[in-house]
Write a protein that holds these residues in place. Structure first.
Motif, PDB file in Angstrom:
ATOM      1  N   LYS A   1      -4.946 -19.662  58.961  1.00  0.00           N
ATOM      2  CA  LYS A   1      -5.207 -18.265  59.591  1.00  0.00           C
ATOM      3  C   LYS A   1      -6.378 -17.657  58.920  1.00  0.00           C
ATOM      4  O   LYS A   1      -6.987 -17.012  59.743  1.00  0.00           O
ATOM      5  CB  LYS A   1      -3.866 -17.618  59.485  1.00  0.00           C
ATOM      6  N   LEU A   2      -6.406 -17.692  57.666  1.00  0.00           N
ATOM      7  CA  LEU A   2      -7.236 -16.855  56.980  1.00  0.00           C
ATOM      8  C   LEU A   2      -8.668 -17.363  57.438  1.00  0.00           C
ATOM      9  O   LEU A   2      -9.753 -16.810  57.550  1.00  0.00           O
ATOM     10  CB  LEU A   2      -7.338 -17.155  55.421  1.00  0.00           C
ATOM     11  N   GLU A   3      -8.901 -18.976  57.433  1.00  0.00           N
ATOM     12  CA  GLU A   3      -9.892 -19.598  57.818  1.00  0.00           C
ATOM     13  C   GLU A   3     -10.514 -19.130  59.307  1.00  0.00           C
ATOM     14  O   GLU A   3     -11.703 -19.021  59.627  1.00  0.00           O
ATOM     15  CB  GLU A   3      -9.734 -21.127  57.848  1.00  0.00           C
ATOM     16  N   LYS A   4      -9.499 -18.903  60.098  1.00  0.00           N
ATOM     17  CA  LYS A   4      -9.711 -18.577  61.432  1.00  0.00           C
ATOM     18  C   LYS A   4     -10.283 -17.170  61.638  1.00  0.00           C
ATOM     19  O   LYS A   4     -11.506 -16.918  62.334  1.00  0.00           O
ATOM     20  CB  LYS A   4      -8.409 -18.838  62.326  1.00  0.00           C
ATOM     21  N   TYR A   5      -9.558 -16.338  60.852  1.00  0.00           N
ATOM     22  CA  TYR A   5     -10.173 -15.121  60.603  1.00  0.00           C
ATOM     23  C   TYR A   5     -11.337 -14.795  60.353  1.00  0.00           C
ATOM     24  O   TYR A   5     -12.364 -14.215  60.823  1.00  0.00           O
ATOM     25  CB  TYR A   5      -9.162 -14.209  59.750  1.00  0.00           C
ATOM     26  N   ALA A   6     -11.774 -15.601  59.068  1.00  0.00           N
ATOM     27  CA  ALA A   6     -13.094 -15.571  58.580  1.00  0.00           C
ATOM     28  C   ALA A   6     -14.210 -16.005  59.580  1.00  0.00           C
ATOM     29  O   ALA A   6     -15.103 -15.409  59.877  1.00  0.00           O
ATOM     30  CB  ALA A   6     -13.566 -16.529  57.495  1.00  0.00           C
TER      31      ALA A   6
END
Length: 254
Positions: free
Chosen positions: A99-104
């Motif tokens: 989720k964090l990678e997608k957000y970035a």
């Protein structure tokens, strides 16, 4: 010759079958004792039975299964439960990382939001001036929106979080920040203060660390490298290492 043969036959032991019969009875007795012991949850009696077998057969453990409710059975259950918890936590951490990678990527800040994961948990490294201006520890106005988005994702799990502040090697000497120690400390604590007061993040899950210029990720040889060393690390800790202080210089593979 016939007398010698007759004399030899007179000495033949005709009761040898009693030896085999006795062995059979002994084994049958052992079987019934095992069945009786396994029908009882009294671990102390079962252990006494195993020890009595040990004196006869050499090792009661080779003949007797662990008694229901025995320490061995309980240890096995505890071990299995611990492994299941670790697997569940690992799965949740992997979901948070994705989720964090997608957000970035969606926000176009993947170059300044490095996300790594290892046995200690997830390390989110925020570099550049996304959070703080050079030589300052006040959160940038745009930084608060980024922090909210990141911690909305982090809040999907209950793991402890450690905030670490770092600087480059440029010396600083101002009334507010006499050295890079104060600057890195102020950056980490200002972020924690915002999380607790504005974001209402649970303070019992938070810890803080400050390292000044002394834990660079790359040599401070040019401006690009210095920008990487000016960073804040948000460490989502595994429950297995929550009581330890992870070394910020230890990096994991993405």
């Amino acid at each position: 010759m016939s007398r010698k043969k007759q004399k030899h036959e007179d000495h033949v032991n005709l009761e040898r079958w009693l030896v085999s019969y006795a062995d059979f009875i002994t084994l049958l007795f052992v079987v019934f004792l095992i069945l009786f012991a396994m029908s009882s949850v009294d671990a102390a009696k079962f252990q006494a039975l195993a020890e009595s077998f040990h004196s006869v057969k050499g090792s009661g453990a080779s003949l007797v299964m662990p008694a229901p409710g025995s320490a061995m059975t309980q240890q096995a259950k505890v071990g299995a439960t611990g492994q299941n918890k670790q697997k569940d936590e690992q799965k949740k951490l992997e979901e948070v990382k994705k989720k964090l990678e997608k957000y970035a990527k969606q926000k176009g800040i993947a170059n300044n939001l490095n996300i790594n994961m290892d046995k200690n948990g997830i390390n989110v490294t925020v570099t550049g001036t996304i959070l703080f201006a050079n030589g300052d520890a006040s959160l940038q106005p745009a930084a608060k929106a980024v922090i909210k988005d990141i911690f909305n994702i982090i809040n999907t799990i209950n793991n402890p979080v450690r905030i670490e502040g770092h600087t480059d090697d440029r010396p600083i000497q101002t009334p507010q920040y006499p050295s890079n120690w104060e600057l890195s400390t102020a950056r980490a604590t200002n972020l924690i203060r915002y999380l607790v007061t504005d974001f209402k993040f649970d303070p019992t899950r938070l810890s803080v660390g400050a390292y000044g210029q002394y834990h660079p990720v790359v040599p401070n040889t040019n401006e690009e490298n210095r920008a990487k060393n000016r960073r804040v690390e948000i460490m989502i800790l595994s429950n297995e290492v929550k009581d330890q202080t992870p070394h910020s210089g230890e990096k994991a593979s993405p």
